[in-house]
Write an enzyme that holds these catalytic residues in place. Structure first.
Site, PDB file in Angstrom:
ATOM      1  CB  CYS B   2      -0.453   8.789  -0.199  1.00 35.57           C
ATOM      2  SG  CYS B   2       0.446   7.542  -1.350  1.00 35.57           S
ATOM      3  NE  ARG B  18       0.038   5.293   2.215  1.00 35.49           N
ATOM      4  CZ  ARG B  18       1.272   5.227   2.242  1.00 35.49           C
ATOM      5  NH1 ARG B  18       2.169   4.662   2.805  1.00 35.49           N
ATOM      6  NH2 ARG B  18       2.017   6.185   1.401  1.00 35.49           N
ATOM      7  CG  ASN B  82       4.813  10.933  -4.607  1.00 35.88           C
ATOM      8  OD1 ASN B  82       5.982  11.231  -4.607  1.00 35.88           O
ATOM      9  ND2 ASN B  82       4.290  10.999  -5.720  1.00 35.88           N
TER      10      ASN B  82
END
Lengths: 329, 329, 329, 329
Positions: B2, B18, B82
């Site tokens: 991400c 995002r 992540n």
């Protein structure tokens, strides 16, 4: 600068379009040039008449449609991309050849031909001239990508050494230098892959990937024509190779988004921001022109077959450059 | 993987959002968690109650809102990205500290705090646990970026060495490794610029630029976390530096598009395509959540202030994942 | 693969030489071909006679000197570099042209001409043939760089499209593709510099250089021909631009060391290690041939003017491939 | 800046050495510090005495041996590499710890210890101080690599957060930032390989390699510490992996040549040329110090065991910086 792309959808349609990267608006909008539309060839001073109707991104100057990219009713499509330092036009009329002003090349192609097969032999007869549409408008510096409903595409480049035609097997075009240079440049990157490399051991050190995407490390991220060519060719190839069943308009825009110019990051020599003014995508089978703009990412569509292709005049559609948001509440 | 971004608009609003890059859908949709919403802390088995209402991208599991990113009514916003190989949670409850399951960190932040100033001292008291919402759902591997209406942002990382808080002056976050590694990595690229280099002379050879973008040659183009961090930080900086007066939602999406994952080009170890499932953008002052999806680039919006923030239940909105085109004829 | 270089010393001498990168030894050694040496032209079956004496790296096959690179007594020097996929020779003798086997091109150049000015007009008359010196030795796949005491250099490439002569203003040659492709490729790198960038501010983050060399970040480090060309052209240019008064034999070897192939890091398709077997450096004014080898970095020298240039036979010198160390105690 | 390397030879000896990259000479030469040599610890003002004899590159200041790198009679070897922006020394003496001026760290290590095993536990007791040898000489900004006859190596870094010891499994050290950052950075490059990729097909376009080295495309070619670390680690690994039976002194110098600084190409902020002043290579089993210099690539050697290691004084050897050529005729 610009990036053009062809892509076959999972349903068997052919998409073709481009990013238009330029630091200013050129008063462009989607327009339809009808059949039998008359216009003056400024090289020969003779009147020409279109055979096929065309939809495309157009600037009308003195009632003359200047095409940036377009598609005709037979599915033949073309885009002109900046080719500075290489494009060269003749200044003398030829008696044996077909005299066409360079700015009218796309109009000539799309208004007269149905397929690449039909077009190719005529290209040799072409004399591309540096004539101007008017005193304020210098001749363009372009090369062109042309594709038809077979999905094949060709690139046409006219330099001081003459006109060259390339079969384009990668389905991509950007800007200078010449197409064959870019093809050779791709050979530098054949070690790159979409596949993940998860770990390695260098000497006695175990090394794990930090994240996805390791197989592609080495691909250039800048916005020069060469780098955009490599990235677009890479993305197109691996999209088709890995996910052929998911190819559609969204994928087309995703690929071009990767090489789109973001405001502020690419400055011209006179310190203006080069941006992707619009992205176009034409469905060659259906005659639909899709586009979105820098300020409005919502995709607009215009279906040429909903219009009267035998109309007398060019029909222009509103250039939808204001952000359109879908309010869910 | 991400990419998260903060951006101040020309009008003085603060945008935060995002790219969510993942190879599968996790049944996400925009939802509003009302004030005084009760949920169970699975670490302590006690009931918790939200103070502030939250809008965000949510998956509801066992009536529990799992946030991917969100914004509260006070303008505090947070996203989890992540952080594999680094994220580490405790397995023991602490008597002195505030026990929060790692998967509830964002919920805890957004439901309790108004500003970074208020939040920061509380972070030290936190014991982040590896509790699960249920047996089927393993604990996440995340780090977080949090921002408030001042435009400042911080990064929170909990590794085996403990919890660390970084002031984030570049307004960007991607994935592993740690934030300070990425900041150091940027120092490799300080020679890059948005400015054009038009020509040079190497030995006696004149060399002209082939196109715009030469000042940025050397920036990596791949999709690893490190490369996405560099590109996003570069694009954000030069957008603000060169075109501060044109910053808006479109610019926000353009920057994130550059690092979005295109289907086919990033394959996971089990050979699936990692793609940017959605891009979110929250207006922190207005309480509006914007997003678009891989299959539908049209931006959707949901205004939390049009809803009853004292409702009893979570309200979910349709996840608009079908391409929405604006037909102009 | 290989890299060739020209360099003017601070004392006004001209140095020319190359890295010979190949995965095996070809029984090479420095040799002197005397004046009036006779050899058979295997294309015409006629006897040829050298006009000028030559010193160079030679393999003698059937009493025939096969040159890898060399210098004649007049200061004209030449090297052949691998050019696979591009080199093309004729198979038919020409009645109007000068018929020379491709493998004898360097011998023909160095034994007959004094300067580039004298050589250039003769090149057009050349018919380069695919004749073999014997059945075991296939024709080479080469292009050539030639330089004289003016310091100017040219590149000669014979492909299917014919023979082309390029003025070489960067003083460098590597391998495929063609020289003009490499020159265009340099234009990608004109933003690079030897100057240090000490700090920058991206958004509100101060970023300091981690070490020297930041202005050159983006230059490729691999061993492909394109990357070696860029690096060598960069190093040569900035050496001359910044330290013109320190140019000497050491500098020549330092530049070529940067692009030399290290055992193990470049594997051929049949899994052997491509290494820089030797590096040569000829002083064109003095007639001295310097070289070192992979196993012996000590520079050896042979002065052609210390030998009898009117000798009857080729004189070969020992190939000094055993490490020679200067013991200080 | 600098690059250090360890390499095990095919005969089972261990080599250790470095490039010394700096824009000026510091009056260095190889010297031997005998056993029981006395010197003053400027932090404690006490006299110290060496236990083991040392050979190394030395600058003698006020009869004090300042080591750049060295080896003791037991095979323990050490090099100091520039670590600007990170190195931090204490200013207060410690009562519990061993007080050593940072500039004397290498002398302390090499004069007192035989193996890493013996050294490691003592390192924790160390208080490294910012004392100066004299008023003209500021404290150094270094980190260190230490290796013994097992072939293992460690890196010692003292920053504001304290002293850290890293096991070094890649056998390489360069400069800032910290060693663990570099190790993480290597994980970006695990897709690179020495193996050749001969061809690929992108879309329907066949693409052949232009030359050897395609598997390594993406490796950075600049001279920053991060790029030199990656290249050296790559070259060392693939040398050992592919050609373990050809590892010797030549290979050691070849690897370091690849990352050596060429005059003109790396400029300091005050516009001087950073160059590789010398390259050293110590045979840890044999006690031999090899080196060559920027101006003299011929390798010199000094065997410590040919000297009286119980001498009273430091013995200095001539710094052989004049090009030594082997004239073959």
């Amino acid at each position: 600068m610009c990036t053009a792309l062809t892509l076959k959808t999972s349903e068997g349609n052919h998409l073709f379009g481009r990013n238009m990267d330029i630091e200013f608006s050129f008063n462009q909008s989607v327009g339809i040039i009808p059949r039998s539309f008359e216009y003056k060839n400024m090289s020969t001073n003779e009147l020409e008449k279109t055979k096929y109707a065309i939809i495309g991104m157009i600037t009308v100057i003195d009632n003359h449609p200047m095409l940036a990219d377009g598609l005709n009713e037979k599915g033949l499509a073309c885009a002109g991309l900046n080719f500075p330092g290489y494009a060269h036009w003749e200044s003398e009329l030829s008696e044996e050849k077909i005299n066409v002003p360079a700015y009218d090349f796309m109009l000539w192609v799309l208004s007269n031909f149905e397929t690449l097969e039909e077009l190719k032999p005529e290209l040799e007869k072409l004399n591309l001239l540096d004539s101007r549409i008017n005193n304020l408008t210098p001749p363009p510096t372009l090369h062109w990508i042309i594709t038809d409903k077979t999905g094949q595409s060709i690139v046409i480049e006219k330099t001081k050494s003459g006109l060259r035609l390339f079969n384009n097997e990668v389905g991509v075009l950007t800007n200078s230098p010449t197409f064959d240079w870019h093809l050779t440049n791709l050979r530098q990157y054949i070690g790159l892959s979409s596949n993940q490399v998860t770990n390695a051991k260098w000497s006695t050190q175990e090394l794990k990937a930090l994240g996805q995407g390791v197989g592609c490390v080495g691909i250039p991220g800048d916005f020069t024509p060469a780098s955009r060519f490599v990235r677009t060719a890479f993305l197109r190839h691996f999209a088709l190779a890995n996910d052929k069943d998911s190819m559609n308009i969204s994928e087309f825009f995703h690929i071009l988004n990767n090489v789109a110019m973001v405001r502020g990051s690419v400055r011209t020599p006179d310190n203006r921001s080069d941006i992707t003014q619009y992205t176009s995508c034409m469905n060659q089978e259906k005659g639909i022109y899709y586009y979105n703009t820098y300020n409005n990412n919502n995709i607009n569509s215009i279906d040429m077959h909903k219009e009267d292709l035998n109309a007398k005049e060019i029909k222009l559609f509103n250039y939808e450059d204001t952000l359109k948001i879908n309010n869910q509440n």
